[in-house]
Design a protein around this motif. Structure first.
Motif, PDB file in Angstrom:
ATOM      1  N   PRO A 177      -2.959  85.979  56.714  1.00 42.17           N
ATOM      2  CA  PRO A 177      -3.459  86.188  55.349  1.00 42.17           C
ATOM      3  C   PRO A 177      -3.389  87.644  54.886  1.00 42.17           C
ATOM      4  CG  PRO A 177      -4.923  84.738  56.554  1.00 42.17           C
ATOM      5  CD  PRO A 177      -3.967  85.288  57.556  1.00 42.17           C
ATOM      6  N   THR A 178      -3.641  88.607  55.802  1.00 40.72           N
ATOM      7  CA  THR A 178      -3.619  90.020  55.407  1.00 40.72           C
ATOM      8  C   THR A 178      -2.204  90.587  55.389  1.00 40.72           C
ATOM      9  OG1 THR A 178      -4.002  90.708  57.710  1.00 40.72           O
ATOM     10  CG2 THR A 178      -5.929  90.430  56.292  1.00 40.72           C
ATOM     11  N   GLY A 179      -1.279  89.951  56.099  1.00 44.52           N
ATOM     12  CA  GLY A 179       0.106  90.388  56.078  1.00 44.52           C
ATOM     13  C   GLY A 179       0.477  91.437  57.104  1.00 44.52           C
ATOM     14  N   HIS A 180      -0.469  91.871  57.948  1.00 43.27           N
ATOM     15  CA  HIS A 180      -0.149  92.882  58.967  1.00 43.27           C
ATOM     16  C   HIS A 180      -1.205  92.846  60.077  1.00 43.27           C
ATOM     17  CE1 HIS A 180      -3.415  95.542  57.537  1.00 43.27           C
ATOM     18  NE2 HIS A 180      -3.044  95.143  56.318  1.00 43.27           N
ATOM     19  N   THR A 181      -0.820  93.380  61.222  1.00 38.06           N
ATOM     20  CA  THR A 181      -1.766  93.469  62.335  1.00 38.06           C
ATOM     21  C   THR A 181      -2.779  94.577  62.060  1.00 38.06           C
ATOM     22  OG1 THR A 181      -0.287  94.988  63.505  1.00 38.06           O
ATOM     23  CG2 THR A 181      -0.085  92.647  64.027  1.00 38.06           C
ATOM     24  N   SER A 182      -3.922  94.506  62.751  1.00 35.33           N
ATOM     25  CA  SER A 182      -4.964  95.505  62.525  1.00 35.33           C
ATOM     26  C   SER A 182      -5.914  95.560  63.711  1.00 35.33           C
ATOM     27  CB  SER A 182      -5.761  95.176  61.252  1.00 35.33           C
ATOM     28  OG  SER A 182      -6.469  93.962  61.409  1.00 35.33           O
ATOM     29  N   GLY A 183      -6.632  96.661  63.798  1.00 34.64           N
ATOM     30  CA  GLY A 183      -7.638  96.803  64.840  1.00 34.64           C
ATOM     31  C   GLY A 183      -8.770  95.804  64.681  1.00 34.64           C
ATOM     32  N   PHE A 184      -9.106  95.460  63.437  1.00 35.86           N
ATOM     33  CA  PHE A 184     -10.151  94.466  63.203  1.00 35.86           C
ATOM     34  C   PHE A 184      -9.762  93.110  63.793  1.00 35.86           C
ATOM     35  CE2 PHE A 184     -11.540  97.228  59.568  1.00 35.86           C
ATOM     36  CZ  PHE A 184     -12.807  97.494  60.075  1.00 35.86           C
ATOM     37  N   ALA A 185      -8.512  92.721  63.593  1.00 33.65           N
ATOM     38  CA  ALA A 185      -8.043  91.443  64.136  1.00 33.65           C
ATOM     39  C   ALA A 185      -8.111  91.447  65.662  1.00 33.65           C
ATOM     40  CB  ALA A 185      -6.617  91.166  63.674  1.00 33.65           C
ATOM     41  N   GLY A 186      -7.723  92.573  66.272  1.00 30.98           N
ATOM     42  CA  GLY A 186      -7.817  92.673  67.725  1.00 30.98           C
ATOM     43  C   GLY A 186      -9.247  92.582  68.217  1.00 30.98           C
ATOM     44  N   SER A 187     -10.172  93.223  67.514  1.00 33.14           N
ATOM     45  CA  SER A 187     -11.584  93.170  67.897  1.00 33.14           C
ATOM     46  C   SER A 187     -12.138  91.760  67.777  1.00 33.14           C
ATOM     47  CB  SER A 187     -12.406  94.133  67.024  1.00 33.14           C
ATOM     48  OG  SER A 187     -11.974  95.458  67.196  1.00 33.14           O
ATOM     49  N   ILE A 188     -11.738  91.043  66.741  1.00 32.57           N
ATOM     50  CA  ILE A 188     -12.201  89.665  66.559  1.00 32.57           C
ATOM     51  C   ILE A 188     -11.707  88.786  67.707  1.00 32.57           C
ATOM     52  CG2 ILE A 188     -11.963  87.606  65.107  1.00 32.57           C
ATOM     53  CD1 ILE A 188     -11.890  89.518  62.688  1.00 32.57           C
ATOM     54  N   ALA A 189     -10.435  88.962  68.099  1.00 36.06           N
ATOM     55  CA  ALA A 189      -9.888  88.174  69.201  1.00 36.06           C
ATOM     56  C   ALA A 189     -10.642  88.442  70.501  1.00 36.06           C
ATOM     57  CB  ALA A 189      -8.399  88.489  69.374  1.00 36.06           C
ATOM     58  N   LEU A 190     -10.921  89.714  70.775  1.00 38.08           N
ATOM     59  CA  LEU A 190     -11.661  90.060  71.996  1.00 38.08           C
ATOM     60  C   LEU A 190     -13.105  89.551  71.927  1.00 38.08           C
ATOM     61  CD1 LEU A 190     -10.409  93.715  72.653  1.00 38.08           C
ATOM     62  CD2 LEU A 190      -9.619  91.594  73.707  1.00 38.08           C
ATOM     63  N   ALA A 191     -13.704  89.591  70.738  1.00 33.46           N
ATOM     64  CA  ALA A 191     -15.073  89.101  70.577  1.00 33.46           C
ATOM     65  C   ALA A 191     -15.152  87.603  70.857  1.00 33.46           C
ATOM     66  CB  ALA A 191     -15.590  89.403  69.169  1.00 33.46           C
ATOM     67  N   ILE A 192     -14.144  86.850  70.397  1.00 35.51           N
ATOM     68  CA  ILE A 192     -14.111  85.406  70.649  1.00 35.51           C
ATOM     69  C   ILE A 192     -14.051  85.128  72.150  1.00 35.51           C
ATOM     70  CG2 ILE A 192     -12.726  83.299  70.353  1.00 35.51           C
ATOM     71  CD1 ILE A 192     -11.976  84.330  67.582  1.00 35.51           C
ATOM     72  N   MET A 193     -13.340  85.982  72.892  1.00 36.46           N
ATOM     73  CA  MET A 193     -13.279  85.823  74.343  1.00 36.46           C
ATOM     74  C   MET A 193     -14.605  86.193  74.997  1.00 36.46           C
ATOM     75  SD  MET A 193      -9.521  87.314  75.300  1.00 36.46           S
ATOM     76  CE  MET A 193      -9.841  86.889  77.007  1.00 36.46           C
ATOM     77  N   MET A 194     -15.310  87.129  74.407  1.00 36.15           N
ATOM     78  CA  MET A 194     -16.550  87.640  74.992  1.00 36.15           C
ATOM     79  C   MET A 194     -17.740  86.704  74.768  1.00 36.15           C
ATOM     80  SD  MET A 194     -18.147  91.430  74.363  1.00 36.15           S
ATOM     81  CE  MET A 194     -18.952  92.300  75.706  1.00 36.15           C
ATOM     82  N   ILE A 195     -17.786  86.067  73.606  1.00 34.60           N
ATOM     83  CA  ILE A 195     -18.947  85.267  73.212  1.00 34.60           C
ATOM     84  C   ILE A 195     -19.309  84.186  74.244  1.00 34.60           C
ATOM     85  CG2 ILE A 195     -19.752  83.552  71.523  1.00 34.60           C
ATOM     86  CD1 ILE A 195     -18.465  85.296  69.352  1.00 34.60           C
ATOM     87  N   PRO A 196     -18.377  83.334  74.686  1.00 32.41           N
ATOM     88  CA  PRO A 196     -18.774  82.277  75.626  1.00 32.41           C
ATOM     89  C   PRO A 196     -19.297  82.803  76.955  1.00 32.41           C
ATOM     90  CG  PRO A 196     -16.385  82.362  75.385  1.00 32.41           C
ATOM     91  CD  PRO A 196     -16.953  83.224  74.325  1.00 32.41           C
TER      92      PRO A 196
END
Length: 268
Positions: free
Chosen positions: A121-140
């Motif tokens: 949706p944003t059209g480019h990679t970003s540090g926010f997207a990377g943080s969200i991916a790592l957070a999803i791994m961390m939550i469980p």
């Protein structure tokens, strides 16, 4: 006699398997330390990747993991508290089962998911997207740890707090959580160690950068992704830099894991 013989056979096979596993682990670590130390020098912490250093990558890796922790730790703890203290029946079991599924999900699948919902949706990679991916791994991981540690707190402590007139949330946060804080902190450290060395989800979400930056809206430098890129390079200097980066990342993860083990041992 048959039981004794079977016991000796199983014990022998188990010992051989353990020694074989330790031998491979030692081989990997020794190779990593030899090649990593041979390429290690203090200028790695001063220069950025564009100048054959790793400063921007180390800082970027910790920023990504730190942002993921800011997102994942509160959500994971609150979900774990809900499961153990408030959840009853079907809803608590659904959350617990979903958490177990997420914990076993391949990291590259999580990266592809965040790529689809954030990067596209944003059209480019970003540090926010990377943080969200790592957070999803961390939550469980945080959910499971919080749930398990709270289950070890005696029910009598909860009843004593209620008997003194404290509200339920006061009992939970001032008595129950404080009683389990060492175990919860250990789980958080292990979850942090789990995500700080991840590569696959960052390939899709944040990628990396050769320059120092704090702009999380653009491609963000990360040590793990750069190791992958440098190791694939044909130049010997790039591969040497990859060995040095791998050595630094391994030492960081080992220190975090040993800190978690040390806290648990002291509690016991």
């Amino acid at each position: 006699m048959k039981r004794l013989l079977l016991n000796k056979i199983i014990l022998t096979l188990s010992t051989i398997s353990a020694l074989l596993g330790l031998a491979f682990l030692a081989w990997i670590l020794i190779t990593l330390f030899i090649k990593g130390l041979s390429s290690f020098h203090l200028s790695l912490f001063v220069n950025d990747l564009i100048n054959n250093g790793l400063r921007n990558l180390i800082v970027g890796q910790f920023i990504l993991a730190g942002m993921a922790s800011v997102i994942g730790i509160p959500l994971g703890m609150l979900a774990g508290i809900y499961i153990r203290e408030y959840g009853r029946g079907r809803y608590a079991n659904i959350i617990r089962n979903l958490s177990d599924i997420m914990m076993s999900a391949p990291s590259i699948v999580i990266g592809a998911f965040v790529y689809a919902i954030v990067v596209v949706p944003t059209g480019h990679t970003s540090g926010f997207a990377g943080s969200i991916a790592l957070a999803i791994m961390m939550i469980p991981i945080v959910i499971s740890t919080t749930d398990s540690m709270l289950s070890l707190v005696p029910q009598e402590l909860r009843e004593a707090g209620i008997a003194l007139g404290a509200s339920k949330y006061k009992v939970i946060f001032d008595i129950v959580v404080k009683s389990a804080k060492v175990g919860i902190m250990t789980g958080i450290l292990l979850a942090f160690a789990r995500i700080v060395g991840e590569t696959a989800p960052l390939l899709f979400t944040s990628q990396t950068s050769n320059y120092f930056t704090l702009d999380l809206t653009q491609a963000f430098p990360s040590l793990s992704v750069s190791i992958y890129d440098l190791a694939s390079d044909v130049q010997t200097s790039s591969r040497d830099l990859a060995w040095a980066a791998s050595f630094i990342l391994t030492v960081m993860v080992l220190i975090i894991n040993l800190t978690g083990k040390f806290i648990t041992r002291n509690k016991k």
